[in-house]
Enzyme design. Structure first.
Site, PDB file in Angstrom:
ATOM      1  N   LYS A 188       0.831  -1.209   0.000  1.00 40.90           N
ATOM      2  CA  LYS A 188       0.000   0.000   0.000  1.00 40.90           C
ATOM      3  C   LYS A 188       0.868   1.264   0.000  1.00 40.90           C
ATOM      4  O   LYS A 188       2.085   1.188   0.087  1.00 40.90           O
ATOM      5  CB  LYS A 188      -0.956  -0.018   1.200  1.00 40.90           C
ATOM      6  CG  LYS A 188      -1.797  -1.300   1.316  1.00 40.90           C
ATOM      7  CD  LYS A 188      -2.812  -1.468   0.177  1.00 40.90           C
ATOM      8  CE  LYS A 188      -3.324  -2.885   0.026  1.00 40.90           C
ATOM      9  NZ  LYS A 188      -4.230  -3.343   1.065  1.00 40.90           N
TER      10      LYS A 188
HETATM   11  C1  LIG Z   1      -5.251  -4.360   1.479  1.00 41.49           C
HETATM   12  C2  LIG Z   1      -6.710  -4.189   1.434  1.00 41.49           C
HETATM   13  C3  LIG Z   1      -7.547  -4.531   2.501  1.00 41.49           C
HETATM   14  C4  LIG Z   1      -7.062  -5.253   3.717  1.00 41.49           C
HETATM   15  O1  LIG Z   1      -6.011  -4.672   4.348  1.00 41.49           O
HETATM   16  P1  LIG Z   1      -5.003  -5.569   5.249  1.00 41.49           P
HETATM   17  O2  LIG Z   1      -4.195  -4.528   5.930  1.00 41.49           O
HETATM   18  O3  LIG Z   1      -4.226  -6.417   4.298  1.00 41.49           O
HETATM   19  O4  LIG Z   1      -5.831  -6.364   6.183  1.00 41.49           O
HETATM   20  C5  LIG Z   1      -8.891  -4.223   2.407  1.00 41.49           C
HETATM   21  N1  LIG Z   1      -9.408  -3.661   1.301  1.00 41.49           N
HETATM   22  C6  LIG Z   1      -8.645  -3.366   0.230  1.00 41.49           C
HETATM   23  C7  LIG Z   1      -9.263  -2.710  -0.950  1.00 41.49           C
HETATM   24  C8  LIG Z   1      -7.282  -3.641   0.259  1.00 41.49           C
HETATM   25  O5  LIG Z   1      -6.526  -3.371  -0.825  1.00 41.49           O
END
Ligand SMILES: *Cc1c(COP(=O)(O)O)cnc(C)c1O
Length: 387
Positions: A188
């Site tokens: 991210k």
């Molecule tokens: C990464 C992600 C999540 C979940 O996040 P985590 O930190 O991996 O639990 C939820 N929604 C979207 C759209 C994501 O890309």
């Protein structure tokens, strides 16, 4: 292999972690509070609750909004499974709203049609979770207006969108939602290893979400339950578990990384936007549908997704890129087509725009440390493969 995404860390993060390891607090100390404050400021939101993951943030905000068995929650099929799973953790029923083929995000038109139909059936959802897929922002003003007409709560899954703006306000300002949720997984925009956060302008909602993230416990005197007889209320050791929560806290070690990463956010977003512009310019002649930003946004691009006109060749094209050392990926297999969702009764054909998008989609590498020679290599291999 050039990955599709990766973290960018420096000596600042190393030093910050070392500082925490030498301090009195490994978790729930001053760094978490500092990170929450910095993130709230970044978003222009009044409250922030840091969590152990984006998934935990989604679950806790659903719980804090009172999502429970018998409720419906809607999201879009083109997302990570966590966007839908969170509702099911609360015992709610999940359904989807198809995407708009241009923006690849939840279609407000489809939402309006589905809500009118749901009203007839008496099945209005409690909550909808629009996903800012790839960083591209949903049509939030319109979605919020439609949702308000039906009394539906709105949580933005902004896991892809940190650092972007919509109508000149930062993503996470919650002008058109009850709350927004972020993830700090390494792919991210910023990372804390694992981690996540909820932002909102509703103090009561923030307090409830925080409570769900800490076993349902509160130590705030103002929130103590006055309806019960208690001799030790007011004692210095006193706390109350008032509801059933979880341990979803971020640690100080992680928060220290997050504080340093947030300082670099603007630079990360600029770099992602530059790389995006180069792809869009140099791939325009190819038989591809390229991503396009909404006009009223400054998008923090998380993913660069092309749709192949020769969708039937996707597997071959994908393999040739992989063999050339390019870590392509596909975001996402529509959630409703996963076996665990098929078992709930969903089937192919339910959400045609999402399924058509999926058949053609391919994600190319995009991350701040991608060099221009690496990017040019990706572009030249694509030209060769698609020639
Ligand atoms: C990464 C992600 C999540 C979940 O996040 P985590 O930190 O991996 O639990 C939820 N929604 C979207 C759209 C994501 O890309």
């Amino acid at each position: 292999m050039i990955p599709y995404g990766r973290q960018t860390l420096g000596s600042e993060e190393h030093a910050a972690v070392a500082g925490v390891l030498d301090s009195d607090w490994l978790t729930q100390g001053p760094k978490v509070t500092e990170f929450e404050g910095a993130l709230a400021r970044q978003c222009g939101a009044s409250h922030c609750v840091a969590t152990s993951s984006g998934t935990a943030a989604l679950h806790a905000i659903c719980a804090a909004l009172g999502v429970t068995s018998g409720d419906w929650v809607w999201t879009s099929p083109i997302s990570f499974v966590a966007s839908a799973n969170c509702a099911r953790y609360c015992g709610a029923k999940i359904d989807f709203v198809d995407i708009d083929s241009e923006s690849r995000t939840l279609s407000p038109q489809a939402l309006a049609v589905r809500l009118a139909d749901a009203r007839k059936k008496g099945q209005i959802p409690k909550l909808i979770i629009p996903v800012h897929f790839a960083g591209n922002v949903c049509d939030m003003a319109l979605i919020y207006e439609i949702a308000q007409e039906y009394g539906v709560k709105v949580v933005e899954d902004a896991c892809h969108a940190l650092g972007g703006t919509y109508q000149e306000k930062p993503i996470g300002s919650c002008c058109y939602s009850d709350a927004a949720v972020f993830s700090f997984h390494p792919v991210k925009t910023i990372t804390t290893g694992e981690g996540g956060a909820i932002v909102t302008n509703d103090q009561n909602l923030a307090e409830r979400a925080r409570q769900f993230c800490a076993h349902g416990i509160t130590r705030a005197g103002a929130r103590f339950d006055r309806s019960l007889q208690s001799d030790d209320r007011g004692a210095p050791w006193y706390y109350e578990q008032q509801l059933l929560g979880w341990n979803y806290r971020l640690t100080d070690i992680q928060a220290a990384i997050g504080i340093e990463q947030l300082k670099k956010l603007d630079g990360f977003v600029d770099k992602r936007r530059e790389l995006f512009a180069v792809y869009n310019e140099k791939l325009t002649e190819l038989p591809l549908k390229l991503p396009r930003a909404r006009a009223d946004c400054r998008i923090s691009w998380h993913l660069y997704v092309v749709e192949l006109q020769q969708a039937a060749r996707r597997r071959e094209i994908f393999n040739r890129l992989k063999e050339s050392g390019i870590g392509v990926n596909v975001h996402y297999i529509p959630i409703h087509l996963q076996p665990d969702y098929r078992a709930l009764g969903f089937s192919p054909g339910d959400f045609p725009a999402s399924e058509a998008y999926y058949l053609a989609a391919m994600t190319l590498p995009l991350f701040p440390s991608l060099t221009s020679s690496e990017q040019n290599y990706v572009i030249s291999v694509l030209h060769e493969v698609l020639a």
